[in-house]
Design a protein around this motif. Structure first.
Motif, PDB file in Angstrom:
ATOM      1  N   ALA A 111       0.699  -1.119   0.062  1.00 21.08           N
ATOM      2  CA  ALA A 111      -0.028  -0.093  -0.073  1.00 21.08           C
ATOM      3  C   ALA A 111       0.702   1.224   0.078  1.00 21.08           C
ATOM      4  N   LEU A 112       0.529   2.132  -0.848  1.00 20.25           N
ATOM      5  CA  LEU A 112       1.414   3.348  -0.693  1.00 20.25           C
ATOM      6  C   LEU A 112       0.500   4.397  -0.403  1.00 20.25           C
ATOM      7  N   ARG A 113       0.515   4.731   0.884  1.00 19.81           N
ATOM      8  CA  ARG A 113      -0.354   5.844   1.521  1.00 19.81           C
ATOM      9  C   ARG A 113       0.438   7.134   1.878  1.00 19.81           C
ATOM     10  N   GLY A 114       1.686   7.175   1.536  1.00 25.53           N
ATOM     11  CA  GLY A 114       2.310   8.425   1.887  1.00 25.53           C
ATOM     12  C   GLY A 114       2.648   9.088   0.559  1.00 25.53           C
ATOM     13  N   LEU A 115       3.993   9.711   0.605  1.00 27.82           N
ATOM     14  CA  LEU A 115       4.594  10.585  -0.438  1.00 27.82           C
ATOM     15  C   LEU A 115       5.188   9.677  -1.351  1.00 27.82           C
ATOM     16  N   ALA A 116       5.201   9.779  -2.734  1.00 29.62           N
ATOM     17  CA  ALA A 116       6.307   9.221  -3.625  1.00 29.62           C
ATOM     18  C   ALA A 116       6.449  10.035  -4.880  1.00 29.62           C
ATOM     19  N   HIS A 117       7.731  10.413  -5.106  1.00 30.01           N
ATOM     20  CA  HIS A 117       8.297  11.136  -5.986  1.00 30.01           C
ATOM     21  C   HIS A 117       9.256  10.345  -7.085  1.00 30.01           C
ATOM     22  N   ALA A 118       8.806  10.241  -8.067  1.00 26.21           N
ATOM     23  CA  ALA A 118       9.529   9.495  -9.134  1.00 26.21           C
ATOM     24  C   ALA A 118      10.110  10.671 -10.217  1.00 26.21           C
ATOM     25  N   GLN A 149       0.075  16.673 -16.410  1.00 27.22           N
ATOM     26  CA  GLN A 149      -0.583  16.355 -15.461  1.00 27.22           C
ATOM     27  C   GLN A 149      -0.178  14.774 -14.903  1.00 27.22           C
ATOM     28  N   ILE A 150      -0.788  14.426 -13.876  1.00 27.48           N
ATOM     29  CA  ILE A 150      -0.682  13.150 -13.356  1.00 27.48           C
ATOM     30  C   ILE A 150      -1.926  12.438 -13.433  1.00 27.48           C
ATOM     31  N   ALA A 151      -1.813  11.201 -14.304  1.00 27.21           N
ATOM     32  CA  ALA A 151      -3.227  10.656 -14.582  1.00 27.21           C
ATOM     33  C   ALA A 151      -2.689   9.192 -14.050  1.00 27.21           C
ATOM     34  N   ILE A 155       7.338   6.331 -13.693  1.00 28.09           N
ATOM     35  CA  ILE A 155       5.885   6.037 -13.342  1.00 28.09           C
ATOM     36  C   ILE A 155       5.917   5.643 -11.868  1.00 28.09           C
ATOM     37  N   ILE A 156       4.669   5.770 -11.015  1.00 26.85           N
ATOM     38  CA  ILE A 156       4.469   5.227  -9.621  1.00 26.85           C
ATOM     39  C   ILE A 156       3.496   4.269  -9.859  1.00 26.85           C
ATOM     40  N   ASN A 166      -2.451  -0.201  -9.721  1.00 27.95           N
ATOM     41  CA  ASN A 166      -2.537   0.985 -10.461  1.00 27.95           C
ATOM     42  C   ASN A 166      -1.192   1.618 -10.657  1.00 27.95           C
ATOM     43  N   PHE A 167      -1.156   2.349 -11.919  1.00 29.46           N
ATOM     44  CA  PHE A 167      -0.052   3.350 -11.925  1.00 29.46           C
ATOM     45  C   PHE A 167      -0.152   4.651 -12.176  1.00 29.46           C
ATOM     46  N   ALA A 168       0.660   5.553 -11.761  1.00 32.52           N
ATOM     47  CA  ALA A 168       0.374   6.999 -12.254  1.00 32.52           C
ATOM     48  C   ALA A 168       1.531   7.414 -13.147  1.00 32.52           C
ATOM     49  N   TYR A 169       1.201   8.293 -14.072  1.00 29.20           N
ATOM     50  CA  TYR A 169       2.158   8.584 -14.969  1.00 29.20           C
ATOM     51  C   TYR A 169       1.660  10.237 -15.637  1.00 29.20           C
ATOM     52  N   LEU A 170       2.995  10.685 -16.423  1.00 31.47           N
ATOM     53  CA  LEU A 170       2.641  12.158 -16.755  1.00 31.47           C
ATOM     54  C   LEU A 170       1.961  12.118 -18.086  1.00 31.47           C
TER      55      LEU A 170
END
Length: 224
Positions: A142-149, A199-201, A158-159, A191-195
């Motif tokens: 679980a990622l419940r904190g801050l992540a900076h990639a 914007q982050i999607a 990506i995150i 899931n993953f986040a990307y630019l």
């Protein structure tokens, strides 16, 4: 009589596969254009069984984004497998960056985990915990904190997480929306986040290969 300009990309056959020599004196954008032309225009040459590819860049040190663009061009030829990208006196075994580091544990509130390259964390990032990398972040937990990639400006980073419930995401210099705007429908499951468009999607993990085709999952990119 005019001077004959030598090719920016020279291809040689070896007993192990193919060797691509990239002219270090040309702008890298010119090298990429010539490489793309050769890979696209000589399609009949590339058809065949899987072939190991070594790429030599001379004394040129390529950046992470340049390496990803290089890999993206080769990804159009599924049978051409990049085995290594080498600069003078240095071989990266297929990756100009440190590789994917695997770590196990929990990042608790107040803790900061930093790494150069891509990070695979086997554990959770609790609220108040922070993970920072110059590459991508993969959390099997679980990622419940801050992540900076992409901390040094890599916008292709990506995150990803098994449970993506962050307090904040950052990719390169872009910061995500506030956590109360995250919808459960978007962040349930892997899931993953990307630019995209600065914007982050967020998208489902099984769409990763479509959105980031240049990412290659190979056992030799993981190291403990």
């Amino acid at each position: 009589m005019g001077k004959v300009l030598k090719p920016g990309v020279t291809i040689k056959g070896t007993k192990d596969g193919l060797l691509f020599l990239l002219d270090e004196s040309r702008p890298f954008s010119v090298i990429l254009s010539e490489l793309q032309y050769k890979l696209e225009q000589s399609s009949n040459i590339w058809d065949g069984p899987d072939t190991r590819v070594r790429i030599k860049t001379g004394n040129r040190q390529i950046s992470r984004s340049e390496e990803k663009e290089l890999r993206r061009l080769f990804s159009a030829r599924k049978n051409l497998i990049i085995h290594s990208i080498e600069t003078e006196g240095k071989s990266d075994g297929g990756n100009m960056n440190p590789g994917i580091q695997m770590l196990a544990g929990t990042v608790r509130s107040g803790q900061v985990l930093e790494y150069r390259g891509d990070l695979l964390l086997l554990g959770d990032v609790n609220p108040g915990g922070t993970v920072r990398t110059t590459g991508s972040v993969f959390v099997l937990g679980a990622l419940r904190g801050l992540a900076h990639a992409g901390g040094e400006g890599d916008e292709s980073a990506i995150i990803a997480a098994s449970a993506l419930k962050p307090t904040q995401l950052r990719i390169a210099n872009v910061v995500s929306r506030p956590p109360d705007e995250w919808e459960d429908s978007e962040t349930s499951g892997m899931n993953f986040a990307y630019l995209i468009n600065h914007q982050i999607a967020v998208d489902k993990m099984h769409h990763l290969s479509r959105i980031r085709p240049e990412i290659e999952w190979k056992e030799n990119r993981f190291r403990g």
